[in-house]
Scaffold this active site. Sequence first.
Site, short mmCIF file in Angstrom:
data_model
loop_
_atom_site.label_atom_id
_atom_site.label_comp_id
_atom_site.label_asym_id
_atom_site.label_seq_id
_atom_site.Cartn_x
_atom_site.Cartn_y
_atom_site.Cartn_z
N ASP A 8 -86.26 -8.95 -81.16
CA ASP A 8 -87.37 -9.88 -81.06
C ASP A 8 -87.20 -10.62 -79.74
OD1 ASP A 8 -89.61 -11.44 -81.81
OD2 ASP A 8 -88.29 -13.00 -82.59
N LEU A 9 -88.19 -11.31 -79.29
CA LEU A 9 -88.11 -12.01 -78.00
C LEU A 9 -87.93 -13.52 -78.16
CD1 LEU A 9 -88.31 -11.94 -74.91
CD2 LEU A 9 -90.81 -11.99 -75.14
N ASP A 10 -88.93 -14.16 -78.76
CA ASP A 10 -88.89 -15.61 -78.88
C ASP A 10 -87.79 -16.05 -79.84
OD1 ASP A 10 -91.13 -15.46 -77.32
OD2 ASP A 10 -92.53 -15.64 -78.98
N THR A 16 -89.08 -19.86 -76.45
CA THR A 16 -90.47 -20.16 -76.16
C THR A 16 -91.14 -20.88 -77.32
OG1 THR A 16 -91.24 -18.01 -76.96
CG2 THR A 16 -90.70 -18.17 -74.62
N LYS A 44 -93.49 -18.86 -86.76
CA LYS A 44 -92.51 -18.05 -86.05
C LYS A 44 -92.50 -16.61 -86.57
CE LYS A 44 -89.39 -21.80 -84.74
NZ LYS A 44 -88.00 -22.33 -84.84
N GLY A 45 -92.57 -15.69 -85.63
CA GLY A 45 -92.45 -14.29 -85.98
C GLY A 45 -93.72 -13.61 -86.43
N SER A 115 -91.62 -7.56 -80.39
CA SER A 115 -92.13 -8.92 -80.52
C SER A 115 -93.60 -8.91 -80.93
CB SER A 115 -91.98 -9.67 -79.19
OG SER A 115 -92.63 -10.91 -79.22
N SER A 117 -95.52 -11.00 -79.73
CA SER A 117 -96.17 -11.60 -78.57
C SER A 117 -96.79 -10.56 -77.64
CB SER A 117 -95.16 -12.43 -77.77
OG SER A 117 -95.73 -12.90 -76.57
N ASN A 119 -97.48 -11.30 -74.73
CA ASN A 119 -96.98 -11.70 -73.42
C ASN A 119 -95.56 -11.23 -73.16
OD1 ASN A 119 -99.27 -13.50 -72.52
ND2 ASN A 119 -98.73 -14.51 -74.43
N LYS A 146 -95.60 -8.49 -88.46
CA LYS A 146 -94.48 -8.88 -89.32
C LYS A 146 -95.00 -9.82 -90.42
CE LYS A 146 -91.65 -8.79 -85.14
NZ LYS A 146 -90.82 -9.56 -84.20
N ASP A 171 -84.87 -13.82 -85.34
CA ASP A 171 -84.54 -15.22 -85.68
C ASP A 171 -85.47 -15.78 -86.74
OD1 ASP A 171 -86.84 -15.44 -83.99
OD2 ASP A 171 -86.30 -17.54 -83.62
#
Length: 214
Positions: A8-10, A16, A44-45, A115, A117, A119, A146, A171
């Site tokens: 995952d990214l964030d 972020t 989140k997620g 992710s 996102s 972005n 997700k 996360d």
Amino acid sequence: MIRAVIFDLDGVITETSRQHFQAWKAVAYMIGVEIDSTVNESLKGVSREESLKIILKYGGILDKYSKEEMEKLCFCKNEYYKQLISQFTPANVFEGVVEMFEYLRGKGIKIAIGSASHNAPALISAMALEPYIDYIVDPGDVKRGKPAPDIFLKAAGALGVKPSECIGVEDAVAGVEAIKAAGMYAIGIGDAEVLKEADVVFGSIAEIDLGIIA
């Protein structure tokens, strides 16, 4: 044998969540809803569209907006968010991430970003992580976000590996659920009490025991 790790990214590679929260808070204010950190945790997620639905439901106005109006609100949120992340640099990468990527590269293990996102490519580029990444999932290419497993399965398919040969790193509760639904080993980053469905949980990327990967 592990052949790929999907991150995952964030909240995993960079932080972020503050920028997401600020952007959603601005949009919520526009429609007369005030959100706090508790609401932010539930965002989140999950995808942008699902996040907006959570906010509208929280404000008791979910049925007052058409699909077109919701799309405009999502667009506004993303414009706010892009302004906030426009100044990201390699300095925004969490401690231990580059070391982790170099370790995986040395072992011949592929790396993907899974992710929600849209972005993610811009952030990966801004933080100079592109040389390490084999694939970035476009959330627009999957039917379900997700906690459905689609994003992680898309990554595995693109990398040419079986789900059982993958590790997912997340996360968020929704993300961990997605990893497990995909039939992958789940590493949680954060609070073990919150991410109880993960196979193992560490406080940060830097704390991950690389021995469990390869």
